[in-house]
Design an enzyme around this catalytic site. Structure first.
Site: not given
Ligand SMILES: NC(=O)C1=CN([C@@H]2O[C@H](COP(=O)(O)OP(=O)(O)OC[C@H]3O[C@@H](n4cnc5c(N)ncnc54)[C@H](OP(=O)(O)O)[C@@H]3O)[C@@H](O)[C@H]2O)C=CC1
Ligand SMILES: N[C@@H](CC=O)C(=O)O
Length: 346
Positions: A10-14, A128, A230
């Site tokens: 997972g390489l997104g917002n976190v 989660k 949570k």
């Molecule tokens: N955002 C927040 O403030 C918080 C988030 N979280 C939790 O952290 C997790 C990640 O959140 P966030 O970063 O915001 O989500 P995002 O949607 O920003 O990023 C998700 C990442 O996961 C990748 N992904 C999706 N499907 C797969 C898969 N099957 N295998 C491998 N990688 C995959 C995506 O790929 P690609 O880049 O190609 O789209 C992306 O890089 C969630 O479970 C969320 O509940 C927890 C606390 C705070």
């Molecule tokens: N979507 C969540 C992100 C952290 O868990 C929030 O808005 O608090």
């Protein structure tokens, strides 16, 4: 110096800010903790990138900022390689898990985490879903319930940068916990605040998404399920009561009216999407998530739009109120790295 080779799914917002912190604090990690964290495998939805000698963080960050997949990185990219395959095939000391949360089946994080723990690899989760749907199983596979098994930590999953798990499990140890209340979802709280200011629902959601705090599927935020998730994690890990989502009565914020928001503000309070745990005696608790108008006397009544908060009550420790003001998801990355330091102490 100790080198810990890690995998990140997972390489997104976190995931991206987590890597940015690793870049900017690498020398502090070395100086203070004698620790080098070496990324040997990362995965997104397009595939993976693998290098046993360590991936170049700058290249990984560059391709993600350009909205590409790490699978396209020359030499190291593995198109189509799943997070699960990464855990199975790449030798590493640690898994960091930050894929999207699914409350239907916990995937992909549940399989990825289970595989890592079964391979003896400690895991740190932001997602989660695996904890909400598989807490008992993952606890049994890890040090949470089985001494000698690999560590499982999840500070960031239960409150982002707000250290609820550490406070509840650690600092409040031996306390008999009473009523718990928390605003555990930043997105829905931001929406309620912006609507009270007269902004539209759509504009407020767009703001949360731009900040990177909304879930990949934002209905989880708006319908109360992220808050409930949570609460379930805290119920299991902190109150130590086996609890699932079906034990929580959940109402989201979609039905909250402007009149309700105004009425609460007129009393010096506000409407909060409040997570609540109420001990009923005999080890039983009642769990709920619902929009609740609180007056000025409530400890969370003055919570700002970018704040979350929680109140723990304990017979030994009294009332502990914690409030965290966060800007985006960087604090979750920092919470994950705090967990890493706990797993690999100096
Ligand atoms: N955002 C927040 O403030 C918080 C988030 N979280 C939790 O952290 C997790 C990640 O959140 P966030 O970063 O915001 O989500 P995002 O949607 O920003 O990023 C998700 C990442 O996961 C990748 N992904 C999706 N499907 C797969 C898969 N099957 N295998 C491998 N990688 C995959 C995506 O790929 P690609 O880049 O190609 O789209 C992306 O890089 C969630 O479970 C969320 O509940 C927890 C606390 C705070
Ligand atoms: N979507 C969540 C992100 C952290 O868990 C929030 O808005 O608090």
């Amino acid at each position: 110096m100790r080198t810990v080779r890690f995998l990140l799914t997972g390489l997104g917002n976190v995931g991206v800010p987590l890597l940015e912190i690793l870049q900017s604090r690498a020398s502090l990690l070395l100086e203070r903790y004698r620790l080098e964290l070496l990324p040997v495998g990362v995965a997104d939805s397009g595939g993976a990138a693998v290098s046993p000698n360590g991936l170049d963080l700058a290249s990984v960050l560059e391709v993600k900022r350009a909205k590409g997949s790490v699978a396209s990185l020359p030499g190291v990219g593995r198109p189509g390689m799943s997070g699960r395959a990464l855990v199975r095939d790449v030798k590493a000391d640690l898994l960091l898990e930050a894929t999207p949360t699914s409350l239907k089946d916990g995937q992909p994080g549940l399989d990825i985490t289970r595989d890592a723990l079964m391979r003896g690899m400690p895991a740190v989760l932001a997602s989660k879903g695996p904890l909400v749907l598989g807490y008992a199983e993952l606890a049994a596979l890890s040090d949470l319930e089985s001494p000698g098994r690999p560590a499982l930590r999840f500070s960031g999953a239960a409150g982002a940068a707000m250290p609820l798990v550490s406070l509840g499990r650690g600092d409040l140890a031996l306390g008999k916990l009473g009523r718990f209340e928390g605003v555990l979802n930043n997105t829905s709280h931001l929406l309620l605040c912006r609507m009270a200011e007269g902004k539209t629902y759509e504009a407020a959601l767009a703001e949360a998404q731009a900040l990177g705090i909304a879930e990949t599927d934002p209905s989880l935020d708006l319908d109360g399920w992220d808050t409930a998730s949570k609460l379930v994690i805290l119920a299991n890990a902190v109150m130590r009561v086996p609890t699932t989502l079906t034990d929580v009565s959940v109402t989201g914020i979609r039905g909250v009216t402007r009149a309700e928001l105004d009425a609460a503000r007129a009393k010096g309070g506000q409407v909060l999407l409040l997570a609540r745990g109420e001990p009923l005696g005999g080890g039983k608790w009642e769990w709920s998530v619902r929009p609740t108008g609180v007056d000025a006397a409530h400890p969370l009544s003055r919570l700002g739009a970018m704040e979350m908060g929680a109140v723990f009550r304990s017979d030994l420790h009294g009332v502990n109120t914690i409030i965290n003001a966060e800007q985006g998801a960087r604090g979750t990355g920092a919470a994950m790295l705090k967990d890493v330091l706990e797993i690999f102490p100096d």
